[in-house]
Design a protein around this motif. Structure first.
Motif, PDB file in Angstrom:
ATOM      1  N   VAL A 228      48.355  54.662  36.525  1.00 14.29           N
ATOM      2  CA  VAL A 228      47.136  54.167  37.156  1.00 14.29           C
ATOM      3  C   VAL A 228      46.829  55.027  38.374  1.00 14.29           C
ATOM      4  CG1 VAL A 228      45.968  52.190  38.198  1.00 14.29           C
ATOM      5  CG2 VAL A 228      47.679  51.819  36.410  1.00 14.29           C
ATOM      6  N   GLU A 229      45.639  55.594  38.412  1.00 13.99           N
ATOM      7  CA  GLU A 229      45.237  56.453  39.530  1.00 13.99           C
ATOM      8  C   GLU A 229      44.853  55.605  40.737  1.00 13.99           C
ATOM      9  OE1 GLU A 229      42.024  58.832  38.204  1.00 13.99           O
ATOM     10  OE2 GLU A 229      43.173  59.785  36.572  1.00 13.99           O
ATOM     11  N   PRO A 230      45.142  56.106  41.965  1.00 16.22           N
ATOM     12  CA  PRO A 230      44.693  55.366  43.151  1.00 16.22           C
ATOM     13  C   PRO A 230      43.183  55.469  43.297  1.00 16.22           C
ATOM     14  CG  PRO A 230      45.654  57.463  43.797  1.00 16.22           C
ATOM     15  CD  PRO A 230      45.875  57.328  42.311  1.00 16.22           C
ATOM     16  N   GLY A 231      42.570  54.420  43.804  1.00 12.72           N
ATOM     17  CA  GLY A 231      41.132  54.443  44.018  1.00 12.72           C
ATOM     18  C   GLY A 231      40.596  53.040  44.213  1.00 12.72           C
ATOM     19  N   ARG A 232      39.554  52.914  45.013  1.00  9.67           N
ATOM     20  CA  ARG A 232      38.970  51.621  45.318  1.00  9.67           C
ATOM     21  C   ARG A 232      38.103  51.155  44.168  1.00  9.67           C
ATOM     22  NH1 ARG A 232      39.860  47.024  47.705  1.00  9.67           N
ATOM     23  NH2 ARG A 232      38.419  46.347  49.329  1.00  9.67           N
ATOM     24  N   LEU A 233      38.347  49.942  43.703  1.00 13.69           N
ATOM     25  CA  LEU A 233      37.521  49.345  42.669  1.00 13.69           C
ATOM     26  C   LEU A 233      36.278  48.717  43.283  1.00 13.69           C
ATOM     27  CD1 LEU A 233      40.297  47.533  40.580  1.00 13.69           C
ATOM     28  CD2 LEU A 233      39.441  49.870  40.333  1.00 13.69           C
ATOM     29  N   LYS A 234      35.244  48.543  42.476  1.00 13.64           N
ATOM     30  CA  LYS A 234      34.009  47.908  42.933  1.00 13.64           C
ATOM     31  C   LYS A 234      33.861  46.558  42.247  1.00 13.64           C
ATOM     32  CE  LYS A 234      31.465  52.167  43.929  1.00 13.64           C
ATOM     33  NZ  LYS A 234      30.228  52.965  43.654  1.00 13.64           N
ATOM     34  N   GLY A 235      33.410  45.583  43.041  1.00 11.79           N
ATOM     35  CA  GLY A 235      33.169  44.265  42.470  1.00 11.79           C
ATOM     36  C   GLY A 235      32.155  44.330  41.347  1.00 11.79           C
ATOM     37  N   ARG A 236      32.284  43.414  40.401  1.00 10.73           N
ATOM     38  CA  ARG A 236      31.382  43.405  39.249  1.00 10.73           C
ATOM     39  C   ARG A 236      31.245  41.979  38.723  1.00 10.73           C
ATOM     40  NH1 ARG A 236      33.242  45.226  33.585  1.00 10.73           N
ATOM     41  NH2 ARG A 236      32.064  43.312  33.169  1.00 10.73           N
ATOM     42  N   ALA A 237      30.344  41.819  37.795  1.00 11.90           N
ATOM     43  CA  ALA A 237      30.158  40.528  37.137  1.00 11.90           C
ATOM     44  C   ALA A 237      30.985  40.507  35.856  1.00 11.90           C
ATOM     45  CB  ALA A 237      28.684  40.303  36.823  1.00 11.90           C
ATOM     46  N   TRP A 238      31.813  39.467  35.703  1.00 14.34           N
ATOM     47  CA  TRP A 238      32.633  39.309  34.512  1.00 14.34           C
ATOM     48  C   TRP A 238      32.083  38.173  33.658  1.00 14.34           C
ATOM     49  CZ3 TRP A 238      36.344  42.760  33.414  1.00 14.34           C
ATOM     50  CH2 TRP A 238      36.900  43.502  34.460  1.00 14.34           C
ATOM     51  N   GLU A 239      31.876  38.444  32.392  1.00 13.33           N
ATOM     52  CA  GLU A 239      31.556  37.395  31.418  1.00 13.33           C
ATOM     53  C   GLU A 239      32.877  37.008  30.761  1.00 13.33           C
ATOM     54  OE1 GLU A 239      28.776  35.813  30.612  1.00 13.33           O
ATOM     55  OE2 GLU A 239      27.417  36.921  31.960  1.00 13.33           O
ATOM     56  N   ILE A 240      33.375  35.835  31.087  1.00  6.93           N
ATOM     57  CA  ILE A 240      34.676  35.416  30.568  1.00  6.93           C
ATOM     58  C   ILE A 240      34.510  34.914  29.137  1.00  6.93           C
ATOM     59  CG2 ILE A 240      36.671  33.933  30.933  1.00  6.93           C
ATOM     60  CD1 ILE A 240      36.231  36.037  33.121  1.00  6.93           C
ATOM     61  N   GLU A 241      35.240  35.547  28.223  1.00  6.03           N
ATOM     62  CA  GLU A 241      35.166  35.159  26.818  1.00  6.03           C
ATOM     63  C   GLU A 241      35.826  33.795  26.601  1.00  6.03           C
ATOM     64  OE1 GLU A 241      37.249  38.177  24.722  1.00  6.03           O
ATOM     65  OE2 GLU A 241      35.810  39.766  25.200  1.00  6.03           O
TER      66      GLU A 241
END
Length: 449
Positions: A228-241
């Motif tokens: 897994v590469e280091p890096g900041r993730l961005k918030g997002r909208a999740w559609e939970i199945e």
């Protein structure tokens, strides 16, 4: 149409079908996806939303643990949760209860907090293997005290070095997923190597898929190695199945009764182990078809015996064993021994889990033989009786399936089903009898033909 309340007093009498079912239902969101989306949101910049999450004891504990470390988590709306990450901080106390996801997913996140984060939970959680995860965190640069299990405290300094680490995650795939979910925030990312028995892949594959969907760089091209590469993730909208694992007993109901059951909102593509489930049910006599209304499972009322490895999908073993008990020929279900721990029950080893499943079916007269890594089931006439669930929702599901065709099946504990389907008794009875309703927690919408 009947409207009386479906009682859930213990023991709970499983409904018996008087003919082929014709029902459509909506299952609650996936517990696995809800838990992962919450942790990824805590590691992301900006807002994260979860549409259709599962609200149950485990996910409430996950949200509470994130709040304790400083995240803003709003769960006021059952259908839409909002999370905003903030600098994580201690001192904090996290109650893991009996939730394996909280136990394994939040300690790596706690290494990124400023201050001490103490973990404890239900006495049964103290049996769960944690030494590989805590040892890995120490190797990566964290200070964790004391030993190798609950209770313990993570002393965070706001960052962790990361880098390469080797663990034996044979006991639970959650040990891998827990490290991967927070790895983008490690200074050097993570190169995780697993040694030991193979870990069940479906849940790890779901973790990798969701990490990539959140913007992480993940390389899983080498067997048992994840980078897994280091890096900041961005918030997002999740559609939970929908929780497709929880669909197993409902789909099995179509086979047992020779009817039709439709699971609404079934995704055309998913990282959940749905294809394996459908393949196994097909081999036992079911016919599945994806339609605009959802996935339709049809049965003929005749169940075929099955010889198959359930490695990686141990959670389906109890329902498949229940089907095998009413099949037209013997079945052999194997590949279960090491995978049983944490995939199906709280902290029990493979042989203990197999023995409990065999004992539960034998209480109804089934002929079941336990082997080193599986079961042999020989069909014979069954009788009513009390099925011991041992607090395992999968055993309760098996009992409910058998109750469709065997009168007088009682479950000593049906409340354990709330772990993934908060209103299982009402939803199941509605499927069988056609009562309208179901709680908002279960998001039940059932049609009877």
């Amino acid at each position: 149409m009947h409207t009386e309340r479906v009682e859930t007093q213990l023991p709970w009498r499983a409904p018996t079908a008087t003919g082929p079912l014709d029902a459509a239902l909506r299952l609650p969101g996936s517990k696995s996806m809800t838990a992962r989306a919450l942790v990824l949101g805590a590691n992301s910049a900006g807002a994260t939303t979860l549409r259709g999450p599962l609200r149950n004891r485990d996910t409430e504990l996950m949200a509470a643990g994130l709040r304790a470390m400083g995240c803003h988590v709003s769960t006021a709306d059952d259908g839409l949760w909002l999370l905003r990450s903030r600098p994580l901080q201690g001192p904090a106390r996290v109650d893991v209860g009996l939730a394996g996801t909280v136990l394994r997913f939040l300690p790596p996140l706690a290494t990124l907090a400023e201050g001490a984060v103490a973990f404890d939970g239900h006495p049964r959680s103290r049996r769960r293997p944690m030494a590989p995860l805590l040892g890995a965190l120490r190797t990566l640069g964290a200070r964790v005290e004391p030993g190798g299990g609950l209770p313990f405290t993570v002393h965070g300094v706001g960052r962790i070095g990361g880098g390469p680490v080797t663990i034996d995650a044979s006991a639970s795939s959650q040990l891998v997923s827990g490290l991967l979910l927070s790895a983008p925030e490690f200074d050097r990312g993570l190169v995780l190597r697993h040694v030991g028995r193979p870990v069940p892949k479906p849940q790890v594959d779901l973790t990798v898929h969701m990490l990539r969907s959140a913007g992480a760089g993940v390389d899983d091209s080498r067997p048992d190695v994840w980078s897994v590469e280091p890096g900041r993730l961005k918030g997002r909208a999740w559609e939970i199945e929908p929780d497709l694992g929880s669909a197993a007993p409902f789909l099995a109901a179509a086979l047992v009764t020779g009817g039709s059951v439709t699971v609404q909102r079934w995704p055309p593509a998913t990282s959940q182990p749905a294809r394996r489930l459908l393949d196994l049910l097909h081999r036992m006599g079911g016919e599945a078809r994806l339609t605009p209304r959802g996935l339709v499972m049809r049965g003929t009322g005749k169940v075929r015996g099955l010889s198959a490895s359930l490695a990686g999908v141990a959670e389906f073993a109890p329902v498949l064993a229940a089907l095998a008990a009413v099949a037209d020929s013997p079945s052999h279900l194997y590949g279960l021994g090491p995978a049983w721990r944490d995939e199906t029950a709280d902290g029990q080893d493979g042989q203990e889990g197999l023995a409990r499943l065999a004992g539960a079916l034998a209480a109804l007269g089934a002929d079941v033989t336990v082997e080193a890594d599986g079961l042999r089931v020989r069909p014979r006439p069954l009788r009513g009786g009390t099925l011991p669930t041992h607090g395992d929702r999968h055993l309760a599901h098996a009992g409910a399936v058998l109750g469709l065709t065997v009168a007088g099946v009682d479950l000593d504990d049906v409340a354990c089903t709330a772990k993934t389907v908060p209103d299982f008794p009402r939803l199941w009875s509605t499927m069988v009898f056609g009562y309208e309703g179901g709680s908002a927690d279960a998001e039940a919408r059932v049609r009877r033909g």
